[in-house]
Design an enzyme around this catalytic site. Structure first.
Site, PDB file in Angstrom:
ATOM      1  N   ARG A  82       0.842  -1.209   0.000  1.00 52.32           N
ATOM      2  CA  ARG A  82       0.000   0.000   0.000  1.00 52.32           C
ATOM      3  C   ARG A  82       0.872   1.251   0.000  1.00 52.32           C
ATOM      4  NH1 ARG A  82      -4.575   0.306   4.512  1.00 52.32           N
ATOM      5  NH2 ARG A  82      -2.803   0.917   5.802  1.00 52.32           N
ATOM      6  N   LYS A 185      -2.702   6.235   1.199  1.00 49.55           N
ATOM      7  CA  LYS A 185      -2.577   6.718   2.576  1.00 49.55           C
ATOM      8  C   LYS A 185      -1.605   7.891   2.632  1.00 49.55           C
ATOM      9  CE  LYS A 185      -2.715   4.630   7.167  1.00 49.55           C
ATOM     10  NZ  LYS A 185      -4.092   4.969   7.509  1.00 49.55           N
ATOM     11  N   GLU A 221     -16.370   5.707   4.235  1.00 50.26           N
ATOM     12  CA  GLU A 221     -15.682   5.167   5.403  1.00 50.26           C
ATOM     13  C   GLU A 221     -15.679   6.190   6.535  1.00 50.26           C
ATOM     14  OE1 GLU A 221     -11.394   4.499   5.100  1.00 50.26           O
ATOM     15  OE2 GLU A 221     -11.394   5.627   3.244  1.00 50.26           O
TER      16      GLU A 221
END
Ligand code: COI
Length: 342
Positions: A82, A185, A221
Protein backbone atom coordinates in the site's frame (compact mmCIF):
# COMPACT_ATOMS: atom_id res chain seq x y z
CA UNK A 1 11.92 -11.17 28.00
CA UNK A 2 12.63 -7.76 29.51
CA UNK A 3 10.34 -4.78 29.26
CA UNK A 4 10.63 -1.14 30.20
CA UNK A 5 8.67 0.07 33.18
CA UNK A 6 5.32 1.31 31.82
CA UNK A 7 1.77 1.02 33.10
CA UNK A 8 0.77 -1.35 30.28
CA UNK A 9 -2.85 -1.72 31.42
CA UNK A 10 -3.63 1.96 30.99
CA UNK A 11 -1.95 2.55 27.61
CA UNK A 12 -4.07 4.53 25.19
CA UNK A 13 -3.24 5.59 21.64
CA UNK A 14 -0.71 8.32 22.12
CA UNK A 15 2.99 8.76 21.42
CA UNK A 16 5.45 7.36 23.93
CA UNK A 17 9.14 7.89 23.29
CA UNK A 18 11.11 4.69 22.63
CA UNK A 19 14.86 4.06 22.19
CA UNK A 20 15.07 4.97 18.52
CA UNK A 21 13.55 5.08 15.06
CA UNK A 22 15.09 4.04 11.75
CA UNK A 23 15.85 6.49 8.99
CA UNK A 24 16.79 6.07 5.30
CA UNK A 25 17.54 8.64 2.59
CA UNK A 26 16.89 8.35 -1.15
CA UNK A 27 19.26 10.44 -3.21
CA UNK A 28 20.65 10.19 -6.74
CA UNK A 29 18.32 7.35 -7.59
CA UNK A 30 18.97 5.03 -4.65
CA UNK A 31 18.22 4.33 -1.00
CA UNK A 32 21.02 4.25 1.58
CA UNK A 33 21.49 1.46 4.14
CA UNK A 34 19.43 3.14 6.85
CA UNK A 35 20.45 3.88 10.43
CA UNK A 36 18.90 3.75 13.88
CA UNK A 37 18.56 7.26 15.31
CA UNK A 38 17.95 8.03 19.00
CA UNK A 39 16.65 11.57 18.73
CA UNK A 40 12.94 11.89 17.86
CA UNK A 41 13.74 15.20 16.11
CA UNK A 42 14.94 15.42 12.52
CA UNK A 43 16.59 18.39 10.87
CA UNK A 44 14.49 19.27 7.83
CA UNK A 45 14.99 21.83 5.09
CA UNK A 46 12.61 24.79 5.43
CA UNK A 47 11.62 24.35 1.77
CA UNK A 48 11.06 20.56 1.96
CA UNK A 49 8.36 19.36 -0.45
CA UNK A 50 6.52 17.55 2.35
CA UNK A 51 6.12 20.74 4.39
CA UNK A 52 4.88 22.88 1.50
CA UNK A 53 3.01 20.56 -0.82
CA UNK A 54 2.11 17.61 1.38
CA UNK A 55 4.30 15.12 -0.49
CA UNK A 56 4.00 12.50 2.25
CA UNK A 57 2.70 8.99 2.95
CA UNK A 58 2.37 6.93 6.10
CA UNK A 59 1.34 3.46 7.23
CA UNK A 60 0.16 1.77 10.41
CA UNK A 61 0.89 -1.78 11.61
CA UNK A 62 1.13 -3.59 14.92
CA UNK A 63 3.65 -6.00 16.44
CA UNK A 64 2.38 -8.37 19.11
CA UNK A 65 4.01 -10.34 21.89
CA UNK A 66 2.32 -13.72 21.66
CA UNK A 67 1.26 -16.27 24.23
CA UNK A 68 4.42 -18.38 23.68
CA UNK A 69 6.71 -15.32 23.88
CA UNK A 70 7.23 -14.88 20.12
CA UNK A 71 7.07 -11.42 18.62
CA UNK A 72 5.15 -11.10 15.35
CA UNK A 73 4.32 -8.33 12.92
CA UNK A 74 0.87 -8.60 11.35
CA UNK A 75 0.68 -8.69 7.51
CA UNK A 76 3.49 -6.18 6.78
CA UNK A 77 3.59 -7.23 3.12
CA UNK A 78 0.16 -5.64 2.64
CA UNK A 79 1.27 -2.34 4.18
CA UNK A 80 4.46 -2.39 2.12
CA UNK A 81 2.36 -2.79 -1.02
CA UNK A 82 0.00 0.00 0.00
CA UNK A 83 2.85 2.41 0.77
CA UNK A 84 4.36 1.57 -2.62
CA UNK A 85 1.04 2.48 -4.27
CA UNK A 86 0.79 5.70 -2.26
CA UNK A 87 4.34 6.66 -3.25
CA UNK A 88 3.48 6.19 -6.92
CA UNK A 89 0.30 8.28 -6.60
CA UNK A 90 2.15 11.13 -4.84
CA UNK A 91 5.18 10.81 -7.20
CA UNK A 92 7.67 9.81 -4.50
CA UNK A 93 10.55 7.33 -4.66
CA UNK A 94 8.84 4.08 -3.62
CA UNK A 95 10.23 1.95 -0.82
CA UNK A 96 10.98 -1.60 -2.04
CA UNK A 97 8.88 -4.06 0.03
CA UNK A 98 12.00 -5.97 1.21
CA UNK A 99 13.52 -2.73 2.54
CA UNK A 100 10.20 -1.78 4.17
CA UNK A 101 10.03 -5.11 6.02
CA UNK A 102 13.72 -5.07 6.93
CA UNK A 103 13.30 -1.56 8.37
CA UNK A 104 10.43 -2.86 10.52
CA UNK A 105 12.47 -5.83 11.73
CA UNK A 106 15.44 -3.62 12.69
CA UNK A 107 13.42 -1.00 14.55
CA UNK A 108 11.24 -3.57 16.37
CA UNK A 109 14.33 -5.49 17.50
CA UNK A 110 15.97 -2.29 18.74
CA UNK A 111 12.84 -1.43 20.75
CA UNK A 112 11.77 -4.92 21.80
CA UNK A 113 11.48 -3.95 25.47
CA UNK A 114 8.68 -1.52 24.52
CA UNK A 115 6.46 -4.33 23.16
CA UNK A 116 3.63 -4.71 25.68
CA UNK A 117 3.67 -8.07 27.51
CA UNK A 118 1.20 -10.77 26.45
CA UNK A 119 -2.08 -10.46 28.34
CA UNK A 120 -2.07 -6.66 28.69
CA UNK A 121 -4.04 -6.13 25.46
CA UNK A 122 -1.38 -3.79 24.11
CA UNK A 123 0.85 -3.88 21.05
CA UNK A 124 3.73 -2.00 19.50
CA UNK A 125 2.36 0.38 16.88
CA UNK A 126 4.63 0.67 13.83
CA UNK A 127 4.41 3.92 11.87
CA UNK A 128 6.35 4.07 8.57
CA UNK A 129 6.62 7.56 7.10
CA UNK A 130 7.85 8.61 3.64
CA UNK A 131 8.24 12.20 2.51
CA UNK A 132 9.89 14.58 0.06
CA UNK A 133 12.73 16.08 2.07
CA UNK A 134 14.59 18.13 -0.57
CA UNK A 135 13.85 21.84 -1.05
CA UNK A 136 11.15 22.32 -3.70
CA UNK A 137 9.64 25.74 -4.19
CA UNK A 138 8.14 25.15 -7.64
CA UNK A 139 5.36 22.55 -7.46
CA UNK A 140 7.06 19.34 -8.61
CA UNK A 141 8.22 16.05 -7.06
CA UNK A 142 11.18 16.41 -4.68
CA UNK A 143 14.64 15.17 -5.62
CA UNK A 144 15.32 13.57 -2.23
CA UNK A 145 13.15 11.40 0.07
CA UNK A 146 13.30 10.34 3.69
CA UNK A 147 11.83 7.07 4.93
CA UNK A 148 11.36 6.64 8.67
CA UNK A 149 9.84 3.89 10.77
CA UNK A 150 8.98 4.92 14.30
CA UNK A 151 7.37 2.71 16.94
CA UNK A 152 5.34 3.39 20.06
CA UNK A 153 3.51 1.10 22.50
CA UNK A 154 -0.29 1.43 22.34
CA UNK A 155 -3.52 0.21 23.88
CA UNK A 156 -7.06 0.99 22.71
CA UNK A 157 -7.63 3.88 20.25
CA UNK A 158 -10.98 4.76 21.79
CA UNK A 159 -11.35 4.53 25.56
CA UNK A 160 -12.89 1.27 26.72
CA UNK A 161 -11.79 -1.07 23.90
CA UNK A 162 -14.81 -3.01 22.69
CA UNK A 163 -17.23 -0.37 23.97
CA UNK A 164 -19.35 1.25 21.24
CA UNK A 165 -18.99 4.79 19.92
CA UNK A 166 -21.59 7.05 18.31
CA UNK A 167 -21.01 8.34 14.78
CA UNK A 168 -22.38 11.22 12.72
CA UNK A 169 -22.59 11.98 9.00
CA UNK A 170 -21.64 15.61 8.38
CA UNK A 171 -22.94 16.26 4.87
CA UNK A 172 -21.12 19.54 4.36
CA UNK A 173 -17.74 17.81 4.34
CA UNK A 174 -16.31 15.20 1.95
CA UNK A 175 -13.36 12.92 2.58
CA UNK A 176 -12.10 12.18 -0.91
CA UNK A 177 -13.12 12.80 -4.52
CA UNK A 178 -13.73 9.79 -6.80
CA UNK A 179 -10.52 10.36 -8.80
CA UNK A 180 -8.58 11.86 -5.87
CA UNK A 181 -6.35 10.27 -3.24
CA UNK A 182 -8.85 8.48 -1.01
CA UNK A 183 -7.51 5.04 -1.98
CA UNK A 184 -3.95 5.82 -0.81
CA UNK A 185 -2.58 6.72 2.58
CA UNK A 186 -1.25 10.24 2.23
CA UNK A 187 -1.25 12.62 5.18
CA UNK A 188 -3.32 15.18 3.24
CA UNK A 189 -6.42 12.96 3.49
CA UNK A 190 -6.19 13.18 7.26
CA UNK A 191 -5.40 16.91 7.42
CA UNK A 192 -8.48 17.52 5.27
CA UNK A 193 -10.63 15.52 7.71
CA UNK A 194 -9.77 17.50 10.83
CA UNK A 195 -12.47 20.19 10.52
CA UNK A 196 -15.21 17.54 10.30
CA UNK A 197 -13.60 15.68 13.18
CA UNK A 198 -13.52 18.75 15.42
CA UNK A 199 -17.13 19.60 14.53
CA UNK A 200 -18.26 16.03 15.27
CA UNK A 201 -16.40 15.98 18.59
CA UNK A 202 -18.00 19.29 19.64
CA UNK A 203 -21.42 17.78 18.95
CA UNK A 204 -20.51 14.76 21.13
CA UNK A 205 -19.56 12.26 18.41
CA UNK A 206 -16.09 10.69 18.52
CA UNK A 207 -16.38 9.38 14.95
CA UNK A 208 -17.62 10.82 11.66
CA UNK A 209 -18.82 8.83 8.67
CA UNK A 210 -18.35 10.03 5.09
CA UNK A 211 -20.64 9.37 2.15
CA UNK A 212 -19.44 9.37 -1.47
CA UNK A 213 -18.38 12.87 -2.49
CA UNK A 214 -20.21 12.88 -5.83
CA UNK A 215 -23.76 11.96 -4.78
CA UNK A 216 -23.80 11.71 -0.96
CA UNK A 217 -25.72 8.47 -1.36
CA UNK A 218 -23.29 5.66 -0.65
CA UNK A 219 -21.29 4.93 2.48
CA UNK A 220 -17.54 5.48 2.12
CA UNK A 221 -15.68 5.17 5.40
CA UNK A 222 -15.05 6.69 8.82
CA UNK A 223 -12.33 9.31 9.12
CA UNK A 224 -9.66 6.93 10.39
CA UNK A 225 -11.09 3.54 9.50
CA UNK A 226 -13.25 1.43 7.17
CA UNK A 227 -16.98 0.76 7.57
CA UNK A 228 -18.37 -2.72 8.00
CA UNK A 229 -21.92 -3.78 8.71
CA UNK A 230 -23.50 -7.07 9.73
CA UNK A 231 -26.99 -7.33 8.24
CA UNK A 232 -29.90 -8.66 10.25
CA UNK A 233 -29.64 -11.87 8.21
CA UNK A 234 -25.94 -12.31 9.06
CA UNK A 235 -24.04 -11.00 6.03
CA UNK A 236 -20.76 -9.08 6.29
CA UNK A 237 -21.11 -6.00 4.06
CA UNK A 238 -18.45 -3.39 3.35
CA UNK A 239 -18.34 -0.59 0.75
CA UNK A 240 -16.82 -1.03 -2.67
CA UNK A 241 -15.58 2.38 -3.76
CA UNK A 242 -12.53 3.69 -5.64
CA UNK A 243 -12.02 6.40 -3.00
CA UNK A 244 -11.94 4.21 0.12
CA UNK A 245 -8.61 3.18 1.66
CA UNK A 246 -8.01 -0.59 1.22
CA UNK A 247 -7.82 -1.47 4.91
CA UNK A 248 -5.66 -4.46 5.84
CA UNK A 249 -7.86 -5.06 8.91
CA UNK A 250 -11.01 -5.06 6.78
CA UNK A 251 -9.39 -7.46 4.31
CA UNK A 252 -8.47 -9.69 7.27
CA UNK A 253 -11.97 -9.54 8.77
CA UNK A 254 -13.57 -10.40 5.39
CA UNK A 255 -11.40 -13.53 5.21
CA UNK A 256 -12.08 -14.48 8.85
CA UNK A 257 -15.85 -13.98 8.30
CA UNK A 258 -15.72 -16.13 5.15
CA UNK A 259 -13.76 -18.79 7.07
CA UNK A 260 -16.61 -18.80 9.62
CA UNK A 261 -19.08 -19.42 6.80
CA UNK A 262 -20.54 -15.92 6.67
CA UNK A 263 -21.51 -14.45 3.29
CA UNK A 264 -19.22 -11.47 2.56
CA UNK A 265 -20.30 -8.68 0.21
CA UNK A 266 -18.12 -5.83 -1.03
CA UNK A 267 -20.53 -3.48 -2.82
CA UNK A 268 -21.96 0.05 -2.80
CA UNK A 269 -24.10 0.60 0.33
CA UNK A 270 -26.92 3.15 0.01
CA UNK A 271 -26.99 4.94 3.39
CA UNK A 272 -30.69 5.87 3.52
CA UNK A 273 -31.96 2.59 2.09
CA UNK A 274 -29.74 0.22 4.03
CA UNK A 275 -28.53 1.70 7.31
CA UNK A 276 -31.54 0.47 9.30
CA UNK A 277 -30.98 -3.05 7.99
CA UNK A 278 -27.76 -3.51 9.94
CA UNK A 279 -27.82 -5.36 13.26
CA UNK A 280 -24.21 -4.36 13.97
CA UNK A 281 -21.82 -1.79 12.53
CA UNK A 282 -18.12 -1.28 13.22
CA UNK A 283 -15.20 0.92 12.34
CA UNK A 284 -12.19 -1.24 11.54
CA UNK A 285 -8.51 -0.51 11.05
CA UNK A 286 -5.10 -1.21 12.54
CA UNK A 287 -5.43 1.46 15.20
CA UNK A 288 -9.11 0.99 16.09
CA UNK A 289 -9.10 -2.83 15.46
CA UNK A 290 -12.90 -3.41 15.54
CA UNK A 291 -14.77 -0.58 17.24
CA UNK A 292 -18.54 -1.12 17.48
CA UNK A 293 -20.72 1.81 16.39
CA UNK A 294 -24.01 1.90 18.31
CA UNK A 295 -25.74 4.63 16.28
CA UNK A 296 -25.20 6.92 13.31
CA UNK A 297 -26.87 10.31 13.13
CA UNK A 298 -27.63 12.08 9.85
CA UNK A 299 -29.62 15.32 9.58
CA UNK A 300 -31.00 14.95 13.09
CA UNK A 301 -32.21 11.36 12.56
CA UNK A 302 -30.51 8.78 14.77
CA UNK A 303 -30.17 5.31 13.24
CA UNK A 304 -29.55 2.54 15.74
CA UNK A 305 -26.75 0.33 14.43
CA UNK A 306 -25.92 -1.86 17.42
CA UNK A 307 -26.20 -2.35 21.18
CA UNK A 308 -25.79 0.78 23.32
CA UNK A 309 -23.33 -0.93 25.61
CA UNK A 310 -20.91 -3.71 24.80
CA UNK A 311 -20.54 -5.32 21.44
CA UNK A 312 -22.89 -7.33 19.20
CA UNK A 313 -22.28 -11.11 19.03
CA UNK A 314 -20.93 -11.26 15.46
CA UNK A 315 -18.47 -8.41 15.87
CA UNK A 316 -17.32 -9.91 19.14
CA UNK A 317 -16.64 -13.24 17.41
CA UNK A 318 -14.73 -11.54 14.58
CA UNK A 319 -12.73 -9.37 16.98
CA UNK A 320 -11.66 -12.35 19.08
CA UNK A 321 -10.82 -14.41 15.99
CA UNK A 322 -8.45 -11.73 14.66
CA UNK A 323 -6.90 -10.88 18.03
CA UNK A 324 -6.57 -14.62 18.74
CA UNK A 325 -4.43 -15.03 15.62
CA UNK A 326 -2.38 -11.91 16.42
CA UNK A 327 -1.66 -12.98 20.01
CA UNK A 328 -0.93 -16.59 19.01
CA UNK A 329 -3.97 -18.07 20.74
CA UNK A 330 -5.51 -19.39 17.52
CA UNK A 331 -3.86 -21.05 14.50
CA UNK A 332 -2.54 -18.62 11.90
CA UNK A 333 -3.90 -20.60 8.95
CA UNK A 334 -3.26 -17.84 6.39
CA UNK A 335 0.33 -17.14 7.51
CA UNK A 336 -0.44 -13.54 8.38
CA UNK A 337 2.06 -13.24 11.26
CA UNK A 338 5.68 -12.51 10.39
CA UNK A 339 7.96 -13.66 13.20
CA UNK A 340 10.51 -11.05 14.29
CA UNK A 341 13.71 -12.23 15.99
CA UNK A 342 14.27 -9.91 18.95
C1 COI B 1 -4.15 2.99 11.44
O1 COI B 1 -5.20 2.43 11.70
O2 COI B 1 -3.06 2.46 11.62
C2 COI B 1 -4.15 4.31 10.87
O3 COI B 1 -3.22 4.63 10.17
C3 COI B 1 -5.20 5.27 11.21
C4 COI B 1 -4.59 6.44 11.88
C5 COI B 1 -5.04 7.67 11.24
C6 COI B 1 -4.72 6.41 13.35
Amino acid sequence: MTTVNLDWATLGFSYIQTHCHIQYTWKDGKWDEGKLVESPYIPIHIAAAALHYGQEAFEGMKAFRQKNGDVVLFRPQENAKRMYNTAERICMAPVPPEMFIDACRRVIKANADYIPPYGTGGSLYIRPLLFGSAPQIGVAPAKEYTFIVLVTPVGAYYKGGLQPVKAIVIDHYDRAAPMGTGHVKCGGNYGASLAAHVEAAKAGYPVELYLDAKTHTYIEEFSTSNFLGITKDGKYVTPDSPSVLPSVTNMTLCQVAADMGMPVERRPIDFEKEIDGFAEVAACGTAVVVTPVSSIERNGVVHKTGPETGCGPTLEKLYHAVQGIQYGELPDTHNWNLKIEV
